[in-house]
Design an enzyme around this catalytic site. Structure first.
Site, mmCIF file in Angstrom:
data_model
loop_
_atom_site.group_PDB
_atom_site.id
_atom_site.type_symbol
_atom_site.label_atom_id
_atom_site.label_comp_id
_atom_site.label_asym_id
_atom_site.label_seq_id
_atom_site.Cartn_x
_atom_site.Cartn_y
_atom_site.Cartn_z
ATOM 1 N N LYS A 176 0.879 -1.171 0.000
ATOM 2 C CA LYS A 176 0.000 0.000 0.000
ATOM 3 C C LYS A 176 0.910 1.211 0.000
ATOM 4 O O LYS A 176 1.437 1.625 1.030
ATOM 5 C CB LYS A 176 -0.879 -0.015 1.255
ATOM 6 C CG LYS A 176 -2.248 0.608 1.067
ATOM 7 C CD LYS A 176 -2.214 2.065 0.674
ATOM 8 C CE LYS A 176 -2.104 2.993 1.842
ATOM 9 N NZ LYS A 176 -1.936 4.413 1.451
ATOM 10 N N GLU A 252 9.089 1.078 11.358
ATOM 11 C CA GLU A 252 10.106 2.134 11.188
ATOM 12 C C GLU A 252 9.358 3.465 11.229
ATOM 13 O O GLU A 252 8.646 3.821 10.294
ATOM 14 C CB GLU A 252 10.864 1.931 9.875
ATOM 15 C CG GLU A 252 11.672 0.634 9.925
ATOM 16 C CD GLU A 252 12.526 0.355 8.698
ATOM 17 O OE1 GLU A 252 13.178 -0.702 8.679
ATOM 18 O OE2 GLU A 252 12.538 1.173 7.767
ATOM 19 N N CYS A 286 13.451 10.588 7.455
ATOM 20 C CA CYS A 286 13.246 10.234 8.860
ATOM 21 C C CYS A 286 14.537 10.343 9.658
ATOM 22 O O CYS A 286 14.514 10.548 10.858
ATOM 23 C CB CYS A 286 12.693 8.822 8.961
ATOM 24 S SG CYS A 286 13.807 7.600 8.286
ATOM 25 N N GLU A 388 8.663 16.063 16.111
ATOM 26 C CA GLU A 388 9.113 15.872 14.721
ATOM 27 C C GLU A 388 8.353 16.834 13.806
ATOM 28 O O GLU A 388 7.122 16.852 13.788
ATOM 29 C CB GLU A 388 8.836 14.433 14.258
ATOM 30 C CG GLU A 388 9.348 14.182 12.846
ATOM 31 C CD GLU A 388 8.981 12.792 12.299
ATOM 32 O OE1 GLU A 388 7.783 12.449 12.300
ATOM 33 O OE2 GLU A 388 9.894 12.070 11.881
HETATM 34 P P1 NAD Z 1 1.909 8.211 7.585
HETATM 35 O O1 NAD Z 1 2.022 7.445 8.825
HETATM 36 O O2 NAD Z 1 0.949 9.335 7.531
HETATM 37 O O3 NAD Z 1 1.504 7.260 6.365
HETATM 38 C C1 NAD Z 1 2.258 6.127 6.023
HETATM 39 C C2 NAD Z 1 1.363 5.129 5.321
HETATM 40 O O4 NAD Z 1 0.414 4.607 6.238
HETATM 41 C C3 NAD Z 1 0.562 5.701 4.158
HETATM 42 O O5 NAD Z 1 0.586 4.758 3.107
HETATM 43 C C4 NAD Z 1 -0.818 5.853 4.751
HETATM 44 O O6 NAD Z 1 -1.840 5.798 3.784
HETATM 45 C C5 NAD Z 1 -0.876 4.649 5.661
HETATM 46 N N1 NAD Z 1 -1.828 4.732 6.763
HETATM 47 C C6 NAD Z 1 -2.231 5.829 7.432
HETATM 48 N N2 NAD Z 1 -3.084 5.491 8.418
HETATM 49 C C7 NAD Z 1 -3.219 4.142 8.379
HETATM 50 C C8 NAD Z 1 -3.963 3.200 9.131
HETATM 51 N N3 NAD Z 1 -4.738 3.565 10.155
HETATM 52 N N4 NAD Z 1 -3.861 1.899 8.812
HETATM 53 C C9 NAD Z 1 -3.068 1.488 7.804
HETATM 54 N N5 NAD Z 1 -2.351 2.346 7.031
HETATM 55 C C10 NAD Z 1 -2.414 3.656 7.326
HETATM 56 O O7 NAD Z 1 3.392 8.699 7.251
HETATM 57 P P2 NAD Z 1 3.867 9.666 6.081
HETATM 58 O O8 NAD Z 1 3.322 11.036 6.379
HETATM 59 O O9 NAD Z 1 3.552 9.027 4.781
HETATM 60 O O10 NAD Z 1 5.461 9.670 6.257
HETATM 61 C C11 NAD Z 1 6.150 10.548 7.100
HETATM 62 C C12 NAD Z 1 6.453 9.895 8.424
HETATM 63 O O11 NAD Z 1 7.132 8.679 8.193
HETATM 64 C C13 NAD Z 1 7.374 10.698 9.323
HETATM 65 O O12 NAD Z 1 6.928 10.594 10.643
HETATM 66 C C14 NAD Z 1 8.720 10.001 9.192
HETATM 67 O O13 NAD Z 1 9.586 10.154 10.259
HETATM 68 C C15 NAD Z 1 8.291 8.581 9.026
HETATM 69 N N6 NAD Z 1 9.318 7.790 8.343
HETATM 70 C C16 NAD Z 1 10.067 6.907 9.084
HETATM 71 C C17 NAD Z 1 11.089 6.165 8.467
HETATM 72 C C18 NAD Z 1 11.961 5.201 9.228
HETATM 73 O O14 NAD Z 1 12.713 4.468 8.607
HETATM 74 N N7 NAD Z 1 11.918 5.163 10.549
HETATM 75 C C19 NAD Z 1 11.316 6.329 7.110
HETATM 76 C C20 NAD Z 1 10.523 7.239 6.399
HETATM 77 C C21 NAD Z 1 9.528 7.964 7.027
HETATM 78 O O1 6OD Z 2 18.299 3.666 3.916
HETATM 79 C C1 6OD Z 2 17.369 2.969 4.333
HETATM 80 O O2 6OD Z 2 17.363 1.743 4.222
HETATM 81 C C2 6OD Z 2 16.233 3.614 4.997
HETATM 82 N N1 6OD Z 2 15.290 2.776 5.498
HETATM 83 C C3 6OD Z 2 16.158 4.947 5.064
HETATM 84 C C4 6OD Z 2 15.113 5.639 5.672
HETATM 85 C C5 6OD Z 2 14.952 6.952 5.464
HETATM 86 C C6 6OD Z 2 13.877 7.666 6.035
HETATM 87 O O3 6OD Z 2 13.314 8.594 5.514
#
Ligand code: NAD
Ligand code: 6OD
Length: 489
Positions: A176, A252, A286, A388
Site C-alpha cells: 500500500k 520504522e 526520517c 518531529e
Molecule cells: P503516515 O504514517 O501518515 O503514512 C504512512 C502510510 O500509512 C501511508 O501509506 C498511509 O496511507 C498509511 N496509513 C495511514 N493510516 C493508516 C492506518 N490507520 N492503517 C493502515 N495504514 C495507514 O506517514 P507519512 O506522512 O507518509 O510519512 C512521514 C512519516 O514517516 C514521518 O513521521 C517520518 O519520520 C516517518 N518515516 C520513518 C522512516 C523510518 O525508517 N523510521 C522512514 C521514512 C519515514
Molecule cells: O536507507 C534505508 O534503508 C532507509 N530505510 C532509510 C530511511 C529513510 C527515512 O526517511
C-alpha cells in the site's frame, strides 16, 4: 489512470472512485489514482497466497535470486521512467532521485538476493541423556503474505527496502503505497511482469489509511506479517490492529534526530554533513537532523556556516539543472511545517535564516514551498526542539560539556538516528556508544551499507531490518533436532 496491480494485472478499484495525484512543485494534476475497495484488497491477498503455495513457492533459491537480480537490472534499464515518476510525485530534484532513490530501488533487490544466498544456517551438536549424539539446525521458511505499508518521502527506496528482502526470503507481498506517491509502486508492476516474476507475488493496492486500503490490508486475516514505515501515531494504530491476529510487525517510525558538534570537529566536514541532514529532500527524511547541539566555542561559526549552506539552496522545478531544493510533499504538510515556524517565533526563537515561504516564480506559485530555516535561542525541551516537524529546519543549541550534550541528545522519546562530529577517536566511540538510537553516524550522515542493522528504539519503532536482520523478520525459524540412535558399523 494509475491502477491497482493485482495478480499481475492492472485493475481499476471497485470503489469506482479516484483521487488526485498532484505535483507539489505547482499543485498541477499528474494523474488520477483508482482507489481500491475492500474486495480488491481481498483479491490481492488471495493472489499473494496462491502465488506463495504455487509458482513462487516452488522455485529454488537460486532461481528466485536470479529473478530478483533481473528486477534490479530492469529498474536500472528503466531508470529514466522511474526518475520521471518519482520527481513528478515528490517534486524532488532530479539529481537526488537519480543518485539516491532509484539506484537504491535496484540495490534493494540485488543486495537482499546476495544476503539470502550467503547466510549460513545455525547448527549445534549436542548429546541426549543416553549419551547418543544429536544435531540441531535451524530451518527458515517464508513468513507468508507480507503487508507493506509505505510513506511518501522516499517512495521507491523505502518500498523496495521491504519488498526486496521479503521476496528474497520467499514471501509474497501486498503493497500500500502512500496516497501522495503512488506512481513508482505502480510502475514496478511492469518490471515484475517484464522479468517473469510469477503473478500474485507483487501486488499493489491504492488508497488511504483509515477505512481505506491501508486499514483493509493491515486488518486482513489473510496476511502473515506487517512491515510499516511512517508516522509513530500511524504505527501505533497498526500495532493495535495487528493484535487481533497476533501478526508480527516491523515498525520504522518517526524521529527527532540530534547532531552533536564538538569543538575539535573539522568544520568543513561538519557543515557538509549537517547541511545534508537538515535540508536534503527538503528535510523530509526520517533520519534527518532537527536538533543540532554545538560546543559553545564553535557555536557562532557553525551557525554562520550552516546559514551560508542554506543560502546556496535554490528552489526550482525538479528538472531545472540549477535547482537543488524541492517543495514539501503537499499543502497539508506545508501548513504543518509553517505552524511550527510560527510557534518558533512565538516561543522567542531567533530566526537565523528562512522562517516562511520563499519568493517564487509564477510557474511554482501553486506548490508547497518552504524556506530552509535555522533557529537559535530556543530551549532544549521546547516543542519545536522536541516534536518531529519533518521539514528543512533545525534548532541550534549550545553546550559546554560532553555530559550535557549526551543528556540533551538522549532526552527524547524517539530513538532513530544521531550524528556526531569530532576528530577525537576516543570521544567518537564513547559518545556514539552512549547514544540511545538505532543508527549513529560519525563525521557523516546517511551513509548506508544494506548489510547493517537499521531501525529505531522507543517511539521510533520496533525491530531492525537490513542484512540478516531482515531475514529475522521475513522468515519463520524452526529448530530441527535429530538424534543419531544408530551405532557405528
Ligand atoms: P503516515 O504514517 O501518515 O503514512 C504512512 C502510510 O500509512 C501511508 O501509506 C498511509 O496511507 C498509511 N496509513 C495511514 N493510516 C493508516 C492506518 N490507520 N492503517 C493502515 N495504514 C495507514 O506517514 P507519512 O506522512 O507518509 O510519512 C512521514 C512519516 O514517516 C514521518 O513521521 C517520518 O519520520 C516517518 N518515516 C520513518 C522512516 C523510518 O525508517 N523510521 C522512514 C521514512 C519515514
Ligand atoms: O536507507 C534505508 O534503508 C532507509 N530505510 C532509510 C530511511 C529513510 C527515512 O526517511
Amino acid at each position: 489512470m494509475i491502477r491497482n496491480f493485482i495478480n499481475g494485472e492492472y485493475r481499476e478499484g471497485r470503489t469506482g472512485r479516484t483521487f488526485d495525484d498532484t505535483n507539489p512543485v505547482d499543485g498541477s494534476l499528474i494523474d488520477n489514482v483508482s482507489e481500491a475497495a475492500r474486495e480488491d484488497v481481498d483479491d490481492a491477498v488471495r493472489a499473494a497466497r496462491e502465488a506463495l503455495s504455487g509458482p513462487w513457492g516452488s522455485l529454488k533459491l537460486a532461481q528466485r535470486c536470479d529473478l530478483l537480480y533481473a528486477v534490479a537490472a530492469e529498474i536500472d534499464r528503466r531508470a529514466e521512467d522511474f526518475i520521471a515518476a518519482e520527481i513528478a510525485d515528490t517534486g524532488k530534484p532530479r539529481s537526488l532521485a537519480s543518485h539516491l532513490d532509484i539506484p537504491r530501488g535496484a540495490a534493494n533487490f540485488r543486495v537482499f538476493a546476495d544476503v539470502v544466498r550467503n547466510v549460513p544456517t545455525e547448527s549445534f551438536a549436542s548429546h541426549a541423556p543416553d549419551g547418543k549424539p544429536a544435531l540441531n539446525y535451524a530451518s527458515r521458511r517464508p513468513k507468508g503474505v507480507v503487508a507493506v505499508v509505505c510513506p511518501w518521502n522516499l517512495p521507491l527506496l523505502l518500498m523496495t527496502w521491504k519488498v526486496g528482502p521479503a521476496l528474497a526470503c520467499g514471501n509474497t507481498v501486498v503493497v500500500k503505497p502512500s496516497e501522495e506517491t503512488p506512481a513508482t509502486a505502480a510502475l514496478l508492476g511492469e518490471v515484475m511482469n517484464a522479468v517473469g516474476i510469477p503473478k500474485g507475488v507483487y501486488n499493489v493496492v491504492h488508497g488511504f489509511g483509515p477505512d481505506s486500503a491501508g486499514e483493509f490490508l493491515t486488518t486482513h486475516p489473510g496476511i502473515d506479517a506487517i512491515t510499516f514505515t511512517g508516522e509513530t501515531r500511524t504505527g501505533a494504530a497498526i500495532i493495535r490492529a495487528s493484535a487481533a491476529g497476533i501478526k508480527p510487525v516491523s515498525m520504522e517510525l518517526g524521529g527527532k534526530n540530534a547532531a552533536v558538534v564538538f569543538d575539535d570537529a573539522d568544520l568543513d566536514v561538519t557543515i557538509a554533513g549537517l547541511a545534508r541532514s537538515v535540508f536534503e529532500n527538503t528535510g523530509q527524511v526520517c533520519l534527518g537532523t532537527e536538533r543540532v547541539y554545538v560546543q559553545r566555542s564553535v557555536f557562532d561559526a557553525v551557525v554562520q556556516k550552516l546559514a551560508d549552506a542554506a543560502a546556496r539552496l535554490k528552489p526550482g522545478h525538479a528538472n531545472d539543472p540549477d535547482a537543488n531544493f524541492g517543495p514539501l510533499i503537499s499543502a497539508e504538510h506545508q501548513k504543518k511545517v509553517l505552524d511550527y515556524y510560527a510557534l518558533a517565533k512565538t516561543d522567542g526563537a531567533k530566526v537565523i535564516t528562512g522562517g516562511g515561504i520563499p519568493e517564487l516564480s509564477s510557474s511554482m506559485k501553486g506548490g508547497s514551498w518552504i524556506e530552509p530555516t535555522i533557529w537559535t535561542g530556543l530551549a532544549h525541551g521546547s516543542r519545536v526542539a522536541s516534536e518531529e516537524i519533518f521539514g528543512p529546519c533545525c534548532v541550534v543549541i549550545p553546550f559546554d560539556t560532553e555530559k550535557e550534550a549526551l543528556h540533551m541528545a538522549n532526552d527524547t522519546p524517539y530513538g532513530l538516528a544521531a550524528s556526531v562530529y569530532t576528530r577525537d577517536i576516543d570521544r567518537a566511540h564513547r559518545f556514539a556508544g552512549a547514544l540511545k538510537v538505532g543508527v549513529v553516524w560519525v563525521n557523516t550522515w546517511f551513509l548506508r551499507d544494506l548489510r547493517t542493522a537499521f531501525g529505531g528504539s522507543g517511539a521510533s519503532g520496533i525491530g531492525r531490518e537490513g542484512g540478516v536482520h531482515s531475514l529475522e523478520f521475513y522468515t519463520e525459524l524452526s529448530n530441527i533436532c535429530i538424534k543419531l540412535n544408530g551405532e557405528a558399523q
